[in-house]
Motif scaffolding. Sequence first.
Motif, short mmCIF file in Angstrom:
data_model
loop_
_atom_site.label_atom_id
_atom_site.label_comp_id
_atom_site.label_asym_id
_atom_site.label_seq_id
_atom_site.Cartn_x
_atom_site.Cartn_y
_atom_site.Cartn_z
N GLY A 63 9.15 0.28 -0.43
CA GLY A 63 9.50 -0.88 0.36
C GLY A 63 9.43 -0.56 1.84
N SER A 64 10.09 -1.37 2.65
CA SER A 64 10.12 -1.10 4.08
C SER A 64 11.49 -0.55 4.46
N THR A 111 6.91 4.04 5.32
CA THR A 111 8.11 4.30 4.52
C THR A 111 7.83 5.32 3.43
N ASN A 127 3.88 -0.59 -10.54
CA ASN A 127 3.17 -0.96 -9.33
C ASN A 127 1.68 -1.18 -9.57
N ASN A 178 7.32 -7.63 -5.81
CA ASN A 178 6.04 -6.93 -5.86
C ASN A 178 4.94 -7.84 -6.41
N GLU A 180 2.57 -2.07 -3.40
CA GLU A 180 3.00 -0.87 -2.69
C GLU A 180 4.13 -0.21 -3.47
N TYR A 238 4.99 -0.31 4.78
CA TYR A 238 5.22 0.25 3.44
C TYR A 238 4.67 1.67 3.35
N ARG A 239 3.50 1.89 3.96
CA ARG A 239 2.90 3.22 3.91
C ARG A 239 3.73 4.23 4.70
N SER A 298 0.39 -3.75 5.66
CA SER A 298 0.77 -2.67 4.75
C SER A 298 1.36 -1.45 5.46
#
Length: 745
Positions: A355-356, A459, A519, A590, A352, A456-457, A453
């Motif tokens: 991050g969060s 964010t 990434n 990661n 990703e 993360y998405r 996920s």
Amino acid sequence: METLFLVVVVILFTLAIFDLYVGVSNDAVNFLNSAVGSKAATFKTLMIVASIGIFIGAAMSNGMMDIARHGIFQPEHYYATELLYLFVAVMITDVILLDAFNSFGMPTSTTVSMVFELLGGSVALAMFKMHDDPSLTLGMLLNTEKALSVIIAIFVSVAIAFFFGTLVQYIARLIFSFNYKKNLKWKIGIFGGLAITAIVYFMLIKGLKDASYMTDEFKDWIHDNTLLVVGCCFVFFTILMQILYFLKVNVFKVIVLAGTFSLALAFAGNDLVNFIGVPLAGYSTYNDYMNLGNGVGFDNFLMDSLNGPAKTPVIFLIASGAVMVFALITSKKAHRVTQTEVSLGKQDEGSEMFGSSPIARTIVRKTTAAGKAIARIIPQKALDWADKRFNKDEMILEDHAAFDLIRASVNLVLSGLLIALGTSLKLPLSTTYVTFMVAMGSSLADRAWTRESAVYRVTGVLSVIGGWLFTAFAAFMACFILTCIIHWGGFVAIIIMFIGLFIFMYLNRHKGAVEHDKNKDDLIVKVQNSDSDAISIKLMKQHYQGVMSQLLQSQSSLYMSITEGFLNNDLRILRKSINELKDDKFLLKNSRRKEIVAMRKMKNQSEAIQASSWLHQGFSSCEQMLYCLRRVCDPCKEHVDNNFSSLPSEYAAEFTPLRNDLYNLMTRVEATITAEDFSKKSEIVDEIDLLKDRVKALRKKRTDDISETQYNPDLMILYVTILQESEELLYQMKHFIKAVSEYMK
């Protein structure tokens, strides 16, 4: 004086070329994202289709240029000089802002940037004019009603695009399912007919109804026969798509290519004003003065003529289309911006980009709870039927595709419709906002945002939206300031800023260029697409070996740099080391996530769990080594930053050999992992133990001496801390090489 302002017009057109280039680099994601993410065709084919769409759209565009002439300010109250200065400030701001966003790989809105730049510059000029003439008001100088409608239209489009993206994709998935090839026999003709008809209707009838080639007779005929044209198109394209299906042609790929073309066409037609609208307004200002000035100076010629409709020479449109096509083909930064949106919408879990964040975790938690509450009131049979339509085990993806052709078709067709509708209504909807939010809505409906996920998405989406808000603020403030500077500095300030822009573009030319993204990892992608556990394990070991070798090489260099920076009081090295430690921590986190996601794809989960035991031990030891380095670097940086006493030479002399031996050991371990030769593992472990004992003995000795030393006790405590963390580093390195060797068997 006329010559100077002719030079200003030339500068404006030069800036327009720059703006077209950086603007296309930013907006290429809008029409390439879905086709690239679904792998609908080769990249070369996609570029050809998009280039044709851009060129045709630019050559036929003419309906939006009025926004730059009188959409934000009231030109009848401004002199020619003032507006030319405003236009230069807008263009310089736009080039810098868009290129900066491209470098960071963040898509932003060229429409928002232009609108808020014009607004910021107009407010600056309005302040000067109200100071000189108290009878003037802000309402008289600014077209506040039009500006407000433009801004509202832009931000409302975000909610509309997300809602319809979610709704349409959910319906499309229920109709076709993830195994869409089983459900195409008669559905594909109707779906294809609707999609292509929608593209034809909005692109040719709505989107380009104000194009320069459209005659009044042709527009009247279209208006009188709209239903007939739409009906005939639907029947024709439905039959054509059904025939293509029977001929074994992938109709979804045809739709995606047509959608790519249409979206590129809409982009050029809708967004061209963002790049050349302001320079053309400047060109009109100069021409109107030369034709109507009658000897009045630039400083005394009011520009009420800009209230008239824009008449853009076709040569400018064709030239703009050529520059945009060139930018699309040659711009490397466009790839980076595209990767951001594809990553946030990909169907599978994996690495990703973001991050969060606390707000993202809250949103996911509340949404999950709401989803469960809604599910309780829906009949179980309906839920079970829907779950079967969303069975990802039957998903059909092209090689290395982020999502399937169904979602790509919905993204492109729906985005094109919304943008073309905005163009037909003379509303400068943000192409970026619409396409991005449609893509995010469709990925949400497609259940691409899993429990693992989603945070993360979310964010990532919030980061992009935050960037949009920052675009508005930065565009307003930057253009406000530049307009003030040019107002005070005149032509000299323009020349200085123009040269400064050249320097900025030169220094920034390689930043953000396509490179091996941190990434992205081809080995992990291959693991996720592999059907063999044996091949998956082999590929994961290769990935693990590469990451561990890279991290250990970095850590050995960091240990040497940190201690060298402390011994030599070099603050620059210590600051750089802190940033590199952050990068290594991100890489480690990661990479661990990549390995875990890849293991979930394996069929034999018991074997995957057994292998993961040593994998996690290796990652944990590596993580602890990073913490050791951080616990050394932070106090050393603070010590040097405060200009405290240096380590006495006798202590430096006793520590340096130990430091060098530890560095050499780390280098040997890294070479062992790289070569995958663990035959001398026992020998290395013994050397680690011996060196650890030496460090431990010295640490104990210096700990006992702290109370009796003649030097600063705080300095001695820091020295003991370095020895203690060096000892811990050796301890973790011992476990590290054991874990890596066991996993690599």
